[in-house]
Design a protein around this motif. Sequence first.
Motif, PDB file in Angstrom:
ATOM      1  N   CYS A  98      -4.609  62.697 -11.902  1.00  0.00           N
ATOM      2  CA  CYS A  98      -3.516  62.587 -11.286  1.00  0.00           C
ATOM      3  C   CYS A  98      -3.496  63.797 -10.391  1.00  0.00           C
ATOM      4  CB  CYS A  98      -2.343  62.389 -12.108  1.00  0.00           C
ATOM      5  SG  CYS A  98      -2.611  61.882 -13.818  1.00  0.00           S
ATOM      6  N   GLU A 120      -5.338  67.580 -16.635  1.00  0.00           N
ATOM      7  CA  GLU A 120      -5.659  66.289 -16.027  1.00  0.00           C
ATOM      8  C   GLU A 120      -7.016  65.836 -16.542  1.00  0.00           C
ATOM      9  OE1 GLU A 120      -6.404  64.469 -11.567  1.00  0.00           O
ATOM     10  OE2 GLU A 120      -5.610  66.470 -11.800  1.00  0.00           O
ATOM     11  N   TRP A 121      -7.044  64.694 -17.233  1.00  0.00           N
ATOM     12  CA  TRP A 121      -8.304  64.165 -17.762  1.00  0.00           C
ATOM     13  C   TRP A 121      -8.909  63.169 -16.777  1.00  0.00           C
ATOM     14  CZ3 TRP A 121      -9.675  67.384 -21.200  1.00  0.00           C
ATOM     15  CH2 TRP A 121      -8.736  67.986 -22.030  1.00  0.00           C
ATOM     16  N   THR A 122      -8.073  62.267 -16.275  1.00  0.00           N
ATOM     17  CA  THR A 122      -8.456  61.327 -15.218  1.00  0.00           C
ATOM     18  C   THR A 122      -7.233  61.153 -14.347  1.00  0.00           C
ATOM     19  OG1 THR A 122      -7.710  59.279 -16.296  1.00  0.00           O
ATOM     20  CG2 THR A 122      -9.951  60.052 -16.856  1.00  0.00           C
ATOM     21  N   LYS A 123      -7.336  60.348 -13.304  1.00  0.00           N
ATOM     22  CA  LYS A 123      -6.155  60.144 -12.459  1.00  0.00           C
ATOM     23  C   LYS A 123      -5.043  59.408 -13.197  1.00  0.00           C
ATOM     24  CE  LYS A 123      -7.733  55.898 -10.181  1.00  0.00           C
ATOM     25  NZ  LYS A 123      -6.677  54.992 -10.541  1.00  0.00           N
ATOM     26  N   ASP A 124      -5.393  58.784 -14.332  1.00  0.00           N
ATOM     27  CA  ASP A 124      -4.417  58.020 -15.104  1.00  0.00           C
ATOM     28  C   ASP A 124      -4.194  58.565 -16.511  1.00  0.00           C
ATOM     29  OD1 ASP A 124      -4.005  56.179 -13.015  1.00  0.00           O
ATOM     30  OD2 ASP A 124      -5.738  54.997 -13.643  1.00  0.00           O
ATOM     31  N   SER A 125      -4.657  59.773 -16.799  1.00  0.00           N
ATOM     32  CA  SER A 125      -4.532  60.332 -18.141  1.00  0.00           C
ATOM     33  C   SER A 125      -4.354  61.848 -18.066  1.00  0.00           C
ATOM     34  CB  SER A 125      -5.780  59.985 -18.961  1.00  0.00           C
ATOM     35  OG  SER A 125      -5.667  60.493 -20.256  1.00  0.00           O
TER      36      SER A 125
END
Length: 141
Positions: free
Chosen positions: A23, A96-101
């Motif tokens: 994100c 931020e792990w991924t753009k959605d997590s």
Amino acid sequence: MNRIGQFVAISAAVFAAAVTTGCTGNGKQAAREAAENFAKAYYSADYTTAAEMCSPQLKDMVLETGSMVDSLPDAAKDEFMELSRGVQMHTVEVHEWTKDSVSVDFDIIYPGEIEPVKTALTVVRAPETGSWQVVYAQERM
């Protein structure tokens, strides 16, 4: 068990199981806000509001916590609610792990305590709605 111990035990029962480390730009900010809103509702014992911000699996556990609090004897319930009004929450860091997590680290300070309880919430973007919801870390996408 003293009243702070009881408060910690009840409020942490579901929350501890639901939180772990886990994100860009506006997405990261929206995820942080979702985590903060959940934590504010949960720690102020507004379990119905907190449950609306969760995945279905976590929602059931949050509502179960509310039922446990509701089933307390009146004096214990009143004491629990009084303590919940004094809980302080501080956001420490966002990962931020991924753009959605995303996971959000918090310091939670219970009334009468000096040292914070350190915890984290995992928040993911729901693919069907695009909204952010608090989940078990195992649900992290």
